[in-house]
Design a protein around this motif. Structure first.
Motif, PDB file in Angstrom:
ATOM      1  N   THR A 239       0.818  -1.216   0.000  1.00  0.00           N
ATOM      2  CA  THR A 239       0.000   0.000   0.000  1.00  0.00           C
ATOM      3  C   THR A 239       0.856   1.272   0.000  1.00  0.00           C
ATOM      4  O   THR A 239       0.431   2.302  -0.506  1.00  0.00           O
ATOM      5  CB  THR A 239      -0.886   0.014   1.273  1.00  0.00           C
ATOM      6  N   GLY A 240       2.039   1.227   0.632  1.00  0.00           N
ATOM      7  CA  GLY A 240       2.913   2.413   0.674  1.00  0.00           C
ATOM      8  C   GLY A 240       2.195   3.638   1.217  1.00  0.00           C
ATOM      9  O   GLY A 240       2.470   4.776   0.833  1.00  0.00           O
ATOM     10  N   HIS A 241       1.292   3.431   2.147  1.00  0.00           N
ATOM     11  CA  HIS A 241       0.376   4.476   2.628  1.00  0.00           C
ATOM     12  C   HIS A 241       0.975   5.460   3.615  1.00  0.00           C
ATOM     13  O   HIS A 241       0.421   6.538   3.858  1.00  0.00           O
ATOM     14  CB  HIS A 241      -0.829   3.815   3.308  1.00  0.00           C
ATOM     15  N   ALA A 298       5.504 -15.087   1.384  1.00  0.00           N
ATOM     16  CA  ALA A 298       4.235 -14.366   1.608  1.00  0.00           C
ATOM     17  C   ALA A 298       3.620 -14.069   0.247  1.00  0.00           C
ATOM     18  O   ALA A 298       4.338 -13.921  -0.753  1.00  0.00           O
ATOM     19  CB  ALA A 298       4.487 -13.058   2.371  1.00  0.00           C
ATOM     20  N   ASN A 299       2.291 -14.014   0.201  1.00  0.00           N
ATOM     21  CA  ASN A 299       1.621 -13.573  -1.035  1.00  0.00           C
ATOM     22  C   ASN A 299       1.755 -12.058  -1.098  1.00  0.00           C
ATOM     23  O   ASN A 299       1.437 -11.377  -0.112  1.00  0.00           O
ATOM     24  CB  ASN A 299       0.138 -13.937  -0.985  1.00  0.00           C
ATOM     25  N   ILE A 300       2.228 -11.553  -2.220  1.00  0.00           N
ATOM     26  CA  ILE A 300       2.471 -10.102  -2.312  1.00  0.00           C
ATOM     27  C   ILE A 300       1.456  -9.484  -3.269  1.00  0.00           C
ATOM     28  O   ILE A 300       1.265  -9.971  -4.385  1.00  0.00           O
ATOM     29  CB  ILE A 300       3.925  -9.836  -2.778  1.00  0.00           C
ATOM     30  N   HIS A 301       0.765  -8.448  -2.801  1.00  0.00           N
ATOM     31  CA  HIS A 301      -0.316  -7.833  -3.582  1.00  0.00           C
ATOM     32  C   HIS A 301      -0.021  -6.344  -3.826  1.00  0.00           C
ATOM     33  O   HIS A 301       0.542  -5.670  -2.964  1.00  0.00           O
ATOM     34  CB  HIS A 301      -1.640  -7.923  -2.813  1.00  0.00           C
ATOM     35  N   ASN A 302      -0.447  -5.878  -5.020  1.00  0.00           N
ATOM     36  CA  ASN A 302      -0.365  -4.434  -5.312  1.00  0.00           C
ATOM     37  C   ASN A 302      -1.774  -3.877  -5.449  1.00  0.00           C
ATOM     38  O   ASN A 302      -2.536  -4.353  -6.305  1.00  0.00           O
ATOM     39  CB  ASN A 302       0.392  -4.212  -6.631  1.00  0.00           C
ATOM     40  N   PRO A 303      -2.138  -2.872  -4.646  1.00  0.00           N
ATOM     41  CA  PRO A 303      -3.466  -2.271  -4.837  1.00  0.00           C
ATOM     42  C   PRO A 303      -3.537  -1.589  -6.203  1.00  0.00           C
ATOM     43  O   PRO A 303      -2.544  -1.063  -6.685  1.00  0.00           O
ATOM     44  CB  PRO A 303      -3.570  -1.254  -3.704  1.00  0.00           C
ATOM     45  N   SER A 304      -4.731  -1.597  -6.800  1.00  0.00           N
ATOM     46  CA  SER A 304      -4.911  -0.868  -8.077  1.00  0.00           C
ATOM     47  C   SER A 304      -4.970   0.636  -7.765  1.00  0.00           C
ATOM     48  O   SER A 304      -5.210   1.025  -6.600  1.00  0.00           O
ATOM     49  CB  SER A 304      -6.238  -1.297  -8.709  1.00  0.00           C
ATOM     50  N   PRO A 305      -4.768   1.510  -8.771  1.00  0.00           N
ATOM     51  CA  PRO A 305      -4.910   2.960  -8.518  1.00  0.00           C
ATOM     52  C   PRO A 305      -6.270   3.310  -7.912  1.00  0.00           C
ATOM     53  O   PRO A 305      -6.374   4.138  -7.009  1.00  0.00           O
ATOM     54  CB  PRO A 305      -4.741   3.549  -9.922  1.00  0.00           C
ATOM     55  N   ALA A 306      -7.291   2.620  -8.337  1.00  0.00           N
ATOM     56  CA  ALA A 306      -8.651   2.897  -7.800  1.00  0.00           C
ATOM     57  C   ALA A 306      -8.720   2.515  -6.315  1.00  0.00           C
ATOM     58  O   ALA A 306      -9.289   3.244  -5.493  1.00  0.00           O
ATOM     59  CB  ALA A 306      -9.686   2.109  -8.591  1.00  0.00           C
ATOM     60  N   GLN A 307      -8.069   1.396  -5.978  1.00  0.00           N
ATOM     61  CA  GLN A 307      -8.089   0.974  -4.561  1.00  0.00           C
ATOM     62  C   GLN A 307      -7.294   1.952  -3.697  1.00  0.00           C
ATOM     63  O   GLN A 307      -7.706   2.316  -2.597  1.00  0.00           O
ATOM     64  CB  GLN A 307      -7.534  -0.451  -4.441  1.00  0.00           C
ATOM     65  N   THR A 308      -6.143   2.376  -4.213  1.00  0.00           N
ATOM     66  CA  THR A 308      -5.341   3.378  -3.481  1.00  0.00           C
ATOM     67  C   THR A 308      -6.161   4.647  -3.283  1.00  0.00           C
ATOM     68  O   THR A 308      -6.165   5.236  -2.193  1.00  0.00           O
ATOM     69  CB  THR A 308      -4.042   3.670  -4.245  1.00  0.00           C
TER      70      THR A 308
END
Ligand code: LMR
Length: 342
Positions: A239-241, A298-308
């Motif tokens: 998420t890099g939030h 670990a399963n690694i996920h990238n949020p979509s721009p819409a999710q971010t």
């Protein structure tokens, strides 16, 4: 003199012992022209951006003083941790600590929580432009309110979410107990996504995840990896939030006791070590991520721009709430500074 790492005392006993230790320490010249040891405590592993930067500080001080000044580092919370490292510093039981900027709010410096605002920074360069300018200097000077001396800022990087499921948009967080550092801004951030914030010391986080006391947490990848969290968290969502950075802090009493030439030597070594730390921070986080990909741990996920965008929108009110807590002028100053430098 200090409490050996193996000593585990009930809190009250610890404080009495630490106070006695400090008085003993204070009654003896903590420094002599001949030789001295700087005791430095921190809570993460050695092979992290912080661990490596402070190791570089140690070697520069010892090299430049021809070993007249030694630096004894106690990593991984061996000596003191989130509960007590600032108390230990105030009592003179340790000489330097390097806590996360998220840990200053609970001890009377809420203005430091501006660094915790979700999605405030788009890069560590933006953060450094703040910490290297007037805002950084003002923040460090503010530590004098408690006779603390801020000696410099340095980075780890951006935090990502972990749990035993992907965390990509607000509804994924609903009802989850999420371990956080003791920052009100981070607590509000989690609440804005429907999660329940749980403040725990860093040293207790892995165990709390393992036993189900909490469901997830947020870390830069270097902390996630070096604490072995991949063994107790199946999913890492990039998420890099939010930003995680540090300040090196000493006590005025220690700093005033240093002979001026040693003060210059220590500050110079620290300045150079923090530049080194910033240079390797990204690489350390990238290395940890590569290791996770390679091991499939670990399963690694990238949020979509819409999710971010959904995460940003849901957490936007946290900025307003913080303005109330630290004063709107702080936030306006930060936002103006970021606008100017973007
Ligand atoms: C945390 O408590 O998650 C971090 O502050 C640990 C650290 O010092 O990087």
């Amino acid at each position: 003199m200090f409490l050996p790492a193996s000593t585990v005392l009930p809190r009250r006993r610890w404080l009495q012992t630490a106070a006695a230790t400090a008085l003993t320490t204070l009654s003896q010249p903590s420094l002599s022209a001949s030789a001295m040891t700087i005791r430095l405590s921190h809570v993460v592993a050695r092979d992290t951006p912080k661990g490596m930067a402070l190791e570089r500080f140690r070697s520069l001080v010892e090299e430049r003083s021809q070993n007249r000044i030694r630096v004894q580092i106690y990593p991984q919370g061996q000596l003191y941790g989130d509960h007590d490292e600032m108390q230990a510093l105030q009592l003179g039981a340790v000489d330097m600590v390097a806590p996360s900027l998220s840990k200053f709010g609970p001890i009377g410096f809420p203005e430091f929580e501006l660094f915790d605002l979700p999605f405030l920074f788009d890069s560590v360069e933006a953060v450094r432009r703040l910490t290297r300018g007037t805002i950084g200097r003002t923040l460090l000077q503010g530590l004098n309110r408690q006779r603390l001396m801020g000696l410099g800022f340095f980075d780890n990087g951006f935090k990502h979410m972990s749990a035993n499921k992907p965390l990509l948009e607000p509804r994924d967080f609903r009802g989850l107990r999420m371990r956080i550092q003791g920052s009100r801004v981070i607590a509000q951030q989690m609440r804005s996504w429907g999660a329940l914030p749980v403040v725990l010391p860093f040293s207790e986080t892995r165990r709390a995840l393992e036993t189900g006391v909490v469901d997830g947490t947020e870390n830069p990848v270097s902390n996630f990896w070096t604490q072995g969290m991949q063994a107790v968290q199946s999913d890492l969502s990039l998420t890099g939030h939010g930003y995680l950075g540090y300040a090196v802090v000493t006590h005025q009493r220690f700093w005033d006791n240093l002979p001026p030439k040693d003060r210059n030597l220590v500050q110079g070594a620290l300045d150079d070590a923090l530049v080194f730390g910033n240079e390797i921070a990204d690489a350390q986080n990238d290395k940890a991520l590569a290791a996770l990909h390679l091991t499939g741990a670990a399963n690694i996920h990238n949020p979509s721009p819409a999710q971010t965008q959904m995460l940003k929108k849901a957490s936007a009110p946290v900025h307003v709430e913080l303005a109330t807590r630290i004063g709107p002028d702080w936030l306006n100053t930060v936002q103006n500074a970021l606008r100017k430098t973007s």
